[in-house]
Each structure stands twice: as structure tokens, then as C-alpha cells.
Design a protein around this motif. Sequence first.
Motif, PDB file in Angstrom:
ATOM      1  N   ALA A 309      16.883 -15.359  25.403  1.00  0.00           N
ATOM      2  CA  ALA A 309      16.528 -14.072  24.785  1.00  0.00           C
ATOM      3  C   ALA A 309      17.705 -13.498  24.007  1.00  0.00           C
ATOM      4  CB  ALA A 309      16.068 -13.101  25.866  1.00  0.00           C
ATOM      5  N   ALA A 310      18.902 -13.610  24.572  1.00  0.00           N
ATOM      6  CA  ALA A 310      20.086 -13.083  23.888  1.00  0.00           C
ATOM      7  C   ALA A 310      20.351 -13.835  22.591  1.00  0.00           C
ATOM      8  CB  ALA A 310      21.297 -13.166  24.815  1.00  0.00           C
ATOM      9  N   ARG A 311      20.143 -15.151  22.607  1.00  0.00           N
ATOM     10  CA  ARG A 311      20.385 -15.952  21.406  1.00  0.00           C
ATOM     11  C   ARG A 311      19.383 -15.625  20.312  1.00  0.00           C
ATOM     12  NH1 ARG A 311      21.986 -21.217  21.822  1.00  0.00           N
ATOM     13  NH2 ARG A 311      21.539 -21.347  19.575  1.00  0.00           N
ATOM     14  N   ILE A 312      18.099 -15.601  20.644  1.00  0.00           N
ATOM     15  CA  ILE A 312      17.095 -15.450  19.589  1.00  0.00           C
ATOM     16  C   ILE A 312      17.072 -14.043  19.019  1.00  0.00           C
ATOM     17  CG2 ILE A 312      15.676 -17.295  20.556  1.00  0.00           C
ATOM     18  CD1 ILE A 312      13.751 -15.206  21.615  1.00  0.00           C
ATOM     19  N   SER A 313      17.610 -13.067  19.743  1.00  0.00           N
ATOM     20  CA  SER A 313      17.606 -11.686  19.251  1.00  0.00           C
ATOM     21  C   SER A 313      18.951 -11.254  18.690  1.00  0.00           C
ATOM     22  CB  SER A 313      17.189 -10.732  20.366  1.00  0.00           C
ATOM     23  OG  SER A 313      18.094 -10.794  21.465  1.00  0.00           O
ATOM     24  N   ASP A 314      19.911 -12.156  18.660  1.00  0.00           N
ATOM     25  CA  ASP A 314      21.238 -11.827  18.139  1.00  0.00           C
ATOM     26  C   ASP A 314      21.176 -11.709  16.609  1.00  0.00           C
ATOM     27  OD1 ASP A 314      24.004 -13.242  16.990  1.00  0.00           O
ATOM     28  OD2 ASP A 314      24.304 -11.764  18.578  1.00  0.00           O
ATOM     29  N   PRO A 315      21.642 -10.608  16.043  1.00  0.00           N
ATOM     30  CA  PRO A 315      21.537 -10.415  14.583  1.00  0.00           C
ATOM     31  C   PRO A 315      22.199 -11.534  13.784  1.00  0.00           C
ATOM     32  CG  PRO A 315      22.193  -8.371  15.665  1.00  0.00           C
ATOM     33  CD  PRO A 315      22.232  -9.434  16.705  1.00  0.00           C
ATOM     34  N   ALA A 316      23.344 -12.014  14.248  1.00  0.00           N
ATOM     35  CA  ALA A 316      24.037 -13.073  13.523  1.00  0.00           C
ATOM     36  C   ALA A 316      23.244 -14.381  13.549  1.00  0.00           C
ATOM     37  CB  ALA A 316      25.431 -13.297  14.120  1.00  0.00           C
ATOM     38  N   GLU A 317      22.614 -14.682  14.697  1.00  0.00           N
ATOM     39  CA  GLU A 317      21.796 -15.892  14.798  1.00  0.00           C
ATOM     40  C   GLU A 317      20.580 -15.798  13.885  1.00  0.00           C
ATOM     41  OE1 GLU A 317      22.233 -18.694  16.232  1.00  0.00           O
ATOM     42  OE2 GLU A 317      23.715 -18.428  17.823  1.00  0.00           O
ATOM     43  N   VAL A 318      19.961 -14.625  13.848  1.00  0.00           N
ATOM     44  CA  VAL A 318      18.793 -14.430  12.983  1.00  0.00           C
ATOM     45  C   VAL A 318      19.185 -14.617  11.526  1.00  0.00           C
ATOM     46  CG1 VAL A 318      17.071 -12.765  12.200  1.00  0.00           C
ATOM     47  CG2 VAL A 318      17.613 -12.941  14.633  1.00  0.00           C
ATOM     48  N   ALA A 319      20.296 -14.018  11.139  1.00  0.00           N
ATOM     49  CA  ALA A 319      20.754 -14.152   9.752  1.00  0.00           C
ATOM     50  C   ALA A 319      21.080 -15.601   9.421  1.00  0.00           C
ATOM     51  CB  ALA A 319      21.969 -13.259   9.524  1.00  0.00           C
ATOM     52  N   ARG A 320      21.703 -16.301  10.355  1.00  0.00           N
ATOM     53  CA  ARG A 320      22.100 -17.690  10.125  1.00  0.00           C
ATOM     54  C   ARG A 320      20.881 -18.601   9.997  1.00  0.00           C
ATOM     55  NH1 ARG A 320      24.814 -18.348  14.524  1.00  0.00           N
ATOM     56  NH2 ARG A 320      26.641 -17.257  13.703  1.00  0.00           N
ATOM     57  N   SER A 321      19.840 -18.325  10.741  1.00  0.00           N
ATOM     58  CA  SER A 321      18.655 -19.184  10.732  1.00  0.00           C
ATOM     59  C   SER A 321      17.846 -19.057   9.448  1.00  0.00           C
ATOM     60  CB  SER A 321      17.761 -18.865  11.930  1.00  0.00           C
ATOM     61  OG  SER A 321      17.147 -17.600  11.765  1.00  0.00           O
ATOM     62  N   ARG A 322      17.942 -17.902   8.763  1.00  0.00           N
ATOM     63  CA  ARG A 322      17.262 -17.658   7.492  1.00  0.00           C
ATOM     64  C   ARG A 322      15.766 -17.949   7.579  1.00  0.00           C
ATOM     65  NH1 ARG A 322      18.504 -20.769   3.380  1.00  0.00           N
ATOM     66  NH2 ARG A 322      19.469 -22.445   4.557  1.00  0.00           N
ATOM     67  N   GLN A 323      15.167 -17.575   8.702  1.00  0.00           N
ATOM     68  CA  GLN A 323      13.747 -17.824   8.882  1.00  0.00           C
ATOM     69  C   GLN A 323      12.913 -16.679   8.330  1.00  0.00           C
ATOM     70  OE1 GLN A 323      12.241 -20.684  10.090  1.00  0.00           O
ATOM     71  NE2 GLN A 323      14.318 -21.460   9.863  1.00  0.00           N
ATOM     72  N   PHE A 324      11.697 -17.006   7.908  1.00  0.00           N
ATOM     73  CA  PHE A 324      10.777 -15.984   7.445  1.00  0.00           C
ATOM     74  C   PHE A 324      10.414 -15.047   8.597  1.00  0.00           C
ATOM     75  CE2 PHE A 324       9.307 -19.557   4.533  1.00  0.00           C
ATOM     76  CZ  PHE A 324      10.095 -19.123   3.479  1.00  0.00           C
ATOM     77  N   PRO A 325      10.217 -13.775   8.341  1.00  0.00           N
ATOM     78  CA  PRO A 325       9.865 -12.844   9.423  1.00  0.00           C
ATOM     79  C   PRO A 325       8.619 -13.246  10.196  1.00  0.00           C
ATOM     80  CG  PRO A 325      10.545 -11.631   7.473  1.00  0.00           C
ATOM     81  CD  PRO A 325      10.466 -13.067   7.066  1.00  0.00           C
ATOM     82  N   PHE A 326       7.644 -13.830   9.503  1.00  0.00           N
ATOM     83  CA  PHE A 326       6.398 -14.141  10.216  1.00  0.00           C
ATOM     84  C   PHE A 326       6.561 -15.281  11.217  1.00  0.00           C
ATOM     85  CE2 PHE A 326       6.110 -16.302   6.061  1.00  0.00           C
ATOM     86  CZ  PHE A 326       6.021 -17.612   6.471  1.00  0.00           C
ATOM     87  N   ARG A 327       7.684 -16.007  11.173  1.00  0.00           N
ATOM     88  CA  ARG A 327       7.923 -17.027  12.209  1.00  0.00           C
ATOM     89  C   ARG A 327       8.013 -16.373  13.590  1.00  0.00           C
ATOM     90  NH1 ARG A 327       6.734 -21.525   9.265  1.00  0.00           N
ATOM     91  NH2 ARG A 327       8.265 -21.959   7.649  1.00  0.00           N
ATOM     92  N   TYR A 328       8.591 -15.196  13.627  1.00  0.00           N
ATOM     93  CA  TYR A 328       8.716 -14.494  14.912  1.00  0.00           C
ATOM     94  C   TYR A 328       7.356 -13.949  15.362  1.00  0.00           C
ATOM     95  CZ  TYR A 328      13.617 -14.952  13.758  1.00  0.00           C
ATOM     96  OH  TYR A 328      14.842 -15.472  13.427  1.00  0.00           O
ATOM     97  N   LEU A 329       6.522 -13.588  14.410  1.00  0.00           N
ATOM     98  CA  LEU A 329       5.161 -13.181  14.760  1.00  0.00           C
ATOM     99  C   LEU A 329       4.406 -14.357  15.368  1.00  0.00           C
ATOM    100  CD1 LEU A 329       2.672 -11.353  14.758  1.00  0.00           C
ATOM    101  CD2 LEU A 329       2.312 -11.971  12.358  1.00  0.00           C
TER     102      LEU A 329
END
Length: 526
Positions: A309-329
Motif C-alpha cells: 500500500a505504501a509503495r503504490i500510493s507513494d507520489p514519487a512511485e506514481v510519477a515514475r510509473s507514468r500510468q494512466f489514471p484509469f489504471r487505478y480505477l
Amino acid sequence: MTRFNSKAARAQPTSRVTSTGRILRSYEGGRGRERDARSELFLLAVANFVSQQTFYESGADRDDRFARLVRRLAVEDPEWTAGLLGWLRGEGNLRTASIVGAAEYVKARLDTGATAGPASRQVVASVLQRPDEPGEFLAYWTAMYGRSVPKPVKRGIADAVRRLYSGRSLLKYDTASKGYRFGDILNLVHAAPDPDKPWQGELFRYALDRRHNPDTALPPASNRVLTAHRELMALPPAERRAVVTSPGGAERLAAAGITWEALAGWLQGPMDKAAWEAVIPSMGAMALVRNLRNFDQAGVSDEVAALVAARISDPAEVARSRQFPFRYLAAYQHAPSLRWSYPLEQALGHSLANVPALPGRTLVLVDRSGSMWAPLSDRSQLNRADAAAVFGTALALRAQHADLVEFGTSSRRLSYGKGESVLKILGRFGDLGGTDTVSAVRAHYRGQDRVLIVTDEQYAHSRYGDPTEQVPAKVPVYTWNLAGYRAGHGPSGSANRHTFGGLTDAAFRMVPLLEAARDADWPWAA
């Protein structure tokens, strides 16, 4: 008498997606506006998953339109086209469209003898950002244009190979399922090792040997990842599960480049709790997001789940992954455990960092008509309707005051509270049938300071004109196109009428610029 220089004088900013003035018909029969070639290609590119059927356009027709536009602009405007392709693979994070586009760029310039603008070699290298992509490029080129590979393609791929090939990438991507193995690519493009990577010569020789003599090929002793991997592969199957349960098992798997995809095959058995907990520390953020359901089914402990949970919600990890927002949906919809809900909500919020906090009153209209329910791609369970709802909801929550409206054949305003969860609000959206954008604007525009419409722009004919004509000329109307069809539902580029596109939040950077009376450039030039 003062005609122009009054207190009300204000610059009229322009944006880059522009209309030609020519009237077309949308697929629904409404009066559409033709866009110039650059605008049409940009909107198509940022919404194109290549070879994927959309509601109104077959995958083949869509791909042909994309290729024709790239070939035309590679000759007419090579600087702009090269900038688009590099941005598309980088910030746009669209792999296949950028690879296809770069191949078509090279083909057009070879066929016409064009020499002005960025070199084909540079464009090819710019879109190859992952170690499996040189093979993807070659597979596309040879399928379309035969086995004769021109020098600019070879040199661009060779540049990428030197940058991308390593021991870990060899283990992850050089598999028997690929038509072009690493050794095949090295044979074809004759890539010389990078002088700054003294170990790369041995790696290239091993890749060639591994391809042609797999039974006897030995990894270079200087490469710790490859030698550690060989040691693990040499273990008898009966001893392998003991590795994952040992105190240093996770570190040993990571050092040997054993990915979660390969672990089940190596174990020759199920991915149970111990297996997942051993490989989770070395998994990337998006691999974690994709496997939340698997973690729950295996019974991963709460302690390990907290780390995930800490990894997937970390702002730096999210930015690094460059995933589309709907992937989290998608992950939220398919992960059964509530322990993932809040981390995914946080990750979704971080992925929408570019959504502006708009002042004043904003009308946000989200298209939930039938054409928006087509999946984003053949492999996706997400659709444009849900993607539109994500972006529209984020806009409404960030704005000082917003009216959030869904529309189709009918329309209705959705209730929400400030600080409420985006994912919770999404459950209030419905399926509203046909497309009557004009009536939705007329029903809900009540003097707001701006109107934002998230849509595929395919509205039906209306006696009142196009949707943007329902709003006074002095009020900005922003259309965010999620599909990239040819005809737009209104004019764009100036006079408070602007169109953006794509499946990320990057387009919203333009809104504050335009409202500050500053022209908005293409994303890679801004």
C-alpha cells in the motif's frame, strides 16, 4: 471615440488544436468541424491504442488514418512530427502508437527523399525506451515493408540497444515467445557495445550465443545477475521452494533477476503466500497494482500488504510509473479487499496532479453516451465513459465551485461533497444512451465562468447548432476529446473555444495558461 483600448480589452489566446473552418458530419450526423492535419494527428495519436476497434471506427481504418497523417507530416512538418513522436512515447506513455509512427516517419522520408528536419535515426531511437521495443519496431517494419531494413532504422535501433540492453533486461525480455530475440537484433543491426559500458561486449556475445547455442551458452562471469540466475536455475525443482521461504530468499530472487512473471515457472508450482511475499519487494509499482487480487487470494499478510500500500500510493512511485489514471480505477474495481481502497484513491489523486484548481464557477459535462462505452482496447475492461468520469470528477473536486453533469440522451447533475473520494463518486454515474450534447449544455449552463466537456465529440444533429454555440462567446469552452475521431463538435484554437486530448491529465495544464491570456503550445514545446 475609443473603439479598442478600453478597460474591457483583453488578449484572445490561442491553442494549438485548430479548426480549418470546413464543415463535416460527425458519425452521429451532427455538424462537425474539420481540424487541420497536425490537430487531427495529435488527437488521434493521444487516444490511439493501435489496431483497436472503437465504437464508430474500425481498428484498420483508424490505423490507416494515423499512418497517412504521419507520412504526410513527416515530409511537410518533420520537426513537429518528430517532437510529437518523442513526446508520445515519453510523457504520453503510448508505446505502440509511437513505434508505428516512427516507422511510418522513416518510410515516408525514404520514399520521398526528404532530408530536412530531424534524422530518421534520431526519431527511431527516441521512441525505443524499453528493452523489448527494438524487437517490436523490427516486427512492425518487416511485417509492413519486408525483411530489407534500411540503414536509418538499423542505426536508430543500434543506438537504443546500447542504451537499453543489460543482464536484467536480457532475463526479462529475451524469451522464446519473441519473434526477434536479442541475438537476432544484434545480428541485424550490428550494434557495437557502448564504450562507457565495458561489460556490454560480453553481454552481447552471450545474447548471440544464447540465441544460437542455448544448451551450451554460459553467462559472463563478470555479470552477477546472470550468474546468480544460472545458479538458481540449476537448483533441482524440489529445492526451489525452500529458497523463497528462507530468510534471505527475497534478496536472492532479486539479485538473480527473477521476476514475478517467471517465478511460478521456476517453482513449477503455485504462487502461494510465501512466493508472493518473497517477490513483492522487487516488484515495480504497477506490477503491484496489477496483482492486488492475486495477493488477496494467496493470503498475503497485513504487514506485507502495508508495504504494498505504501509503495503504490507513494507520489514519487506514481510519477515514475507514468500510468494512466484509469489504471487505478481498474485495480479498484477488481481488487476484492478493502485494504487497497484508500491507497488506490491516493494513487489516483497523485496521477491527476495536473488537474487545476479552477476559480469561480465551472460547468463540467461528462459524456456517458453509448459510444463512450466501447473498451479502451481489446485487452482493457475499462472504457472511455469511465475514463471521462475520472477526469470530470477530478475537475469538479478541485474547482472552487463546480456543477458536475453526466449526459447522453438525457442529462443530470450529480451530487458530491468537497473532499469526497473520486472513486466513490464514480459509482453515481450511469449509462445514458444516445448523444445530445447540445441539450445538456442548454439545460445546465447558468452563467458559469467556463464550460469543460469530456467527450468523444460525436453528438447528434441539433437545430440549435453545435454545443459550443450554446455558451456566450466571451465564456471559455474547453473540450477534452478522448477518442480522436476526425470531426470535432465545435471550432477550436481561438475565440474562447479550445480542444485538448488524451488519456492523461497533462492537457489540463493548458487551461490556466489560456485563462491568463497566454497562448498554449504543443505539450512538447510548452
